[in-house]
Design a protein around this motif. Structure first.
Motif, PDB file in Angstrom:
ATOM      1  N   ILE A 123       1.024  -1.219  -0.006  1.00 53.73           N
ATOM      2  CA  ILE A 123       0.068  -0.144   0.179  1.00 53.73           C
ATOM      3  C   ILE A 123       0.999   1.303   0.164  1.00 53.73           C
ATOM      4  N   VAL A 124       0.746   2.156  -0.912  1.00 56.65           N
ATOM      5  CA  VAL A 124       1.239   3.215  -1.159  1.00 56.65           C
ATOM      6  C   VAL A 124       0.663   4.396  -0.658  1.00 56.65           C
ATOM      7  N   PHE A 125       0.975   5.247   0.433  1.00 54.09           N
ATOM      8  CA  PHE A 125       0.243   6.372   0.803  1.00 54.09           C
ATOM      9  C   PHE A 125       1.112   7.564   0.403  1.00 54.09           C
ATOM     10  N   GLU A 126       0.657   8.428  -0.311  1.00 58.69           N
ATOM     11  CA  GLU A 126       1.066   9.699  -0.772  1.00 58.69           C
ATOM     12  C   GLU A 126       0.314  10.881  -0.188  1.00 58.69           C
ATOM     13  N   PHE A 127       1.236  11.870   0.365  1.00 55.64           N
ATOM     14  CA  PHE A 127       0.440  13.181   0.753  1.00 55.64           C
ATOM     15  C   PHE A 127       0.845  14.426  -0.305  1.00 55.64           C
ATOM     16  N   VAL A 128       0.082  15.018  -0.628  1.00 58.93           N
ATOM     17  CA  VAL A 128       0.326  15.758  -1.988  1.00 58.93           C
ATOM     18  C   VAL A 128      -0.214  17.442  -1.479  1.00 58.93           C
ATOM     19  N   ASP A 129       0.787  18.363  -1.872  1.00 65.68           N
ATOM     20  CA  ASP A 129       0.507  19.836  -1.592  1.00 65.68           C
ATOM     21  C   ASP A 129       0.102  20.220  -2.994  1.00 65.68           C
ATOM     22  N   GLU A 130      -0.900  20.396  -3.482  1.00 69.91           N
ATOM     23  CA  GLU A 130      -1.168  20.564  -4.841  1.00 69.91           C
ATOM     24  C   GLU A 130      -0.728  22.346  -4.994  1.00 69.91           C
ATOM     25  N   ASN A 131      -0.735  22.988  -3.757  1.00 69.48           N
ATOM     26  CA  ASN A 131      -0.614  24.718  -4.185  1.00 69.48           C
ATOM     27  C   ASN A 131       1.083  24.845  -3.936  1.00 69.48           C
ATOM     28  N   LYS A 132       1.771  23.778  -3.269  1.00 75.11           N
ATOM     29  CA  LYS A 132       3.185  24.254  -3.079  1.00 75.11           C
ATOM     30  C   LYS A 132       4.008  23.273  -3.852  1.00 75.11           C
ATOM     31  N   THR A 133       4.362  22.187  -3.054  1.00 76.53           N
ATOM     32  CA  THR A 133       5.330  21.334  -3.490  1.00 76.53           C
ATOM     33  C   THR A 133       4.959  20.083  -4.299  1.00 76.53           C
ATOM     34  N   GLY A 134       3.728  19.909  -4.347  1.00 70.49           N
ATOM     35  CA  GLY A 134       3.339  18.528  -5.022  1.00 70.49           C
ATOM     36  C   GLY A 134       3.253  17.493  -4.061  1.00 70.49           C
ATOM     37  N   LEU A 135       4.001  16.397  -4.454  1.00 66.40           N
ATOM     38  CA  LEU A 135       4.388  15.202  -3.458  1.00 66.40           C
ATOM     39  C   LEU A 135       5.224  15.714  -2.419  1.00 66.40           C
ATOM     40  N   PHE A 136       4.951  15.451  -1.032  1.00 69.14           N
ATOM     41  CA  PHE A 136       5.899  15.888  -0.237  1.00 69.14           C
ATOM     42  C   PHE A 136       6.319  14.934   0.851  1.00 69.14           C
ATOM     43  N   TRP A 137       5.385  13.565   1.076  1.00 71.46           N
ATOM     44  CA  TRP A 137       5.666  12.909   2.002  1.00 71.46           C
ATOM     45  C   TRP A 137       5.071  11.517   1.245  1.00 71.46           C
ATOM     46  N   GLN A 138       5.607  10.371   1.426  1.00 69.83           N
ATOM     47  CA  GLN A 138       5.271   9.033   0.936  1.00 69.83           C
ATOM     48  C   GLN A 138       5.868   7.911   1.701  1.00 69.83           C
ATOM     49  N   ALA A 139       4.877   6.894   1.751  1.00 67.63           N
ATOM     50  CA  ALA A 139       5.073   5.666   2.932  1.00 67.63           C
ATOM     51  C   ALA A 139       4.633   4.630   1.818  1.00 67.63           C
ATOM     52  N   ILE A 140       5.548   3.675   1.936  1.00 65.12           N
ATOM     53  CA  ILE A 140       5.220   2.166   1.336  1.00 65.12           C
ATOM     54  C   ILE A 140       5.334   1.120   2.288  1.00 65.12           C
ATOM     55  N   SER A 141       3.968   0.488   2.291  1.00 69.34           N
ATOM     56  CA  SER A 141       3.892  -0.589   3.653  1.00 69.34           C
ATOM     57  C   SER A 141       3.694  -1.895   2.565  1.00 69.34           C
ATOM     58  N   GLU A 142       4.476  -2.991   3.233  1.00 68.13           N
ATOM     59  CA  GLU A 142       4.099  -4.327   2.809  1.00 68.13           C
ATOM     60  C   GLU A 142       3.912  -5.172   3.853  1.00 68.13           C
ATOM     61  N   SER A 143       2.753  -6.038   3.625  1.00 65.74           N
ATOM     62  CA  SER A 143       2.401  -6.929   4.659  1.00 65.74           C
ATOM     63  C   SER A 143       1.742  -8.159   4.031  1.00 65.74           C
ATOM     64  N   ASN A 144       1.593  -9.231   5.049  1.00 64.25           N
ATOM     65  CA  ASN A 144       0.701 -10.242   4.550  1.00 64.25           C
ATOM     66  C   ASN A 144      -0.593  -9.723   4.226  1.00 64.25           C
ATOM     67  N   TYR A 145      -1.429 -10.597   3.296  1.00 60.83           N
ATOM     68  CA  TYR A 145      -2.763 -10.311   2.982  1.00 60.83           C
ATOM     69  C   TYR A 145      -3.458 -11.831   3.095  1.00 60.83           C
ATOM     70  N   LYS A 146      -4.459 -11.744   3.647  1.00 61.13           N
ATOM     71  CA  LYS A 146      -5.449 -12.865   3.855  1.00 61.13           C
ATOM     72  C   LYS A 146      -6.601 -12.491   3.155  1.00 61.13           C
ATOM     73  N   PRO A 147      -7.022 -13.073   1.924  1.00 63.26           N
ATOM     74  CA  PRO A 147      -8.238 -12.567   1.331  1.00 63.26           C
ATOM     75  C   PRO A 147      -9.481 -13.094   2.066  1.00 63.26           C
ATOM     76  N   ASN A 148      -9.524 -14.320   2.973  1.00 62.74           N
ATOM     77  CA  ASN A 148     -10.452 -14.646   3.412  1.00 62.74           C
ATOM     78  C   ASN A 148     -10.476 -14.257   5.226  1.00 62.74           C
ATOM     79  N   ALA A 149     -10.040 -13.304   5.560  1.00 65.75           N
ATOM     80  CA  ALA A 149      -9.927 -13.032   6.862  1.00 65.75           C
ATOM     81  C   ALA A 149     -11.265 -12.150   7.065  1.00 65.75           C
ATOM     82  N   THR A 150     -11.487 -12.307   8.334  1.00 65.61           N
ATOM     83  CA  THR A 150     -12.927 -11.849   8.918  1.00 65.61           C
ATOM     84  C   THR A 150     -12.792 -10.167   8.795  1.00 65.61           C
ATOM     85  N   PRO A 151     -14.113  -9.607   8.731  1.00 66.40           N
ATOM     86  CA  PRO A 151     -13.940  -8.230   8.762  1.00 66.40           C
ATOM     87  C   PRO A 151     -13.486  -7.633   9.957  1.00 66.40           C
TER      88      PRO A 151
END
Length: 174
Positions: A123-151
């Motif tokens: 999952i890529v999280f991007e924080f963007v300031d459209e008025n000044k700098t554009g993309l200013f912070w980004q985090a990329i997370s990796e984790s296990n994914y279980k498609p049949n997990a409960t809510p």
């Protein structure tokens, strides 16, 4: 007994996959000027609608706890993208056969994979300031994914991901 205990500890440690996060940010950004945020209206998160709502809820809670407010006229926007991938098997067992004799030697070794491949999600999280700098912070997370997990388990996973992601926001600036 001691050998069994060590095997049990090793199994527990390897079965609990950590959430890995990498951060990047624009060093010239003054993060103190940001107090409000919102999401882009056309986010294609790569998640189901229900999982997208769970992720937004977790992110809202995490940002609110850090003093940020959801606003119609935000200081920055958030974009989220994700992709599912097949993780490589890490566990192998080597089986070897060999012989020795007076002047004869040899051996054969093969690696047998153990366990099933697991699904992962980036999952890529991007924080963007459209008025000044554009993309200013980004985090990329990796984790296990279980498609049949409960809510409930999915919600807990997204909260854990967001908590780990927001550890690096705002970054400590020197």
């Amino acid at each position: 007994m001691r050998y069994t205990f060590l095997l049990l500890v090793l199994f527990i440690v390897t079965s609990c996959a950590p959430i890995r996060v990498d951060y990047d940010y624009e060093k010239t950004t003054n993060f103190e000027t940001y107090k409000t945020y919102n999401y882009y209206g056309d986010i294609k998160s790569g998640l189901s609608d229900l999982d997208t709502k769970r992720l937004f809820r977790a992110l809202d809670e995490g940002l609110e706890a850090r003093g940020y407010t959801l606003s119609e006229t935000p200081d920055f926007f958030i974009d989220i993208k994700s992709v599912e991938f097949q993780q490589q098997r890490q566990n192998n067992v080597g089986v070897g056969v060999g012989g020795t004799g007076r002047n004869v030697g040899g051996g054969i070794s093969i690696g047998l994979p153990i366990g099933q491949s697991q699904l992962g999600r980036e999952i890529v999280f991007e924080f963007v300031d459209e008025n000044k700098t554009g993309l200013f912070w980004q985090a990329i997370s990796e984790s296990n994914y279980k498609p049949n997990a409960t809510p409930e388990k999915r919600e807990a996973q997204f909260k854990a991901i967001v908590e780990k992601v927001l550890e690096g926001f705002p970054p400590e600036q020197k």
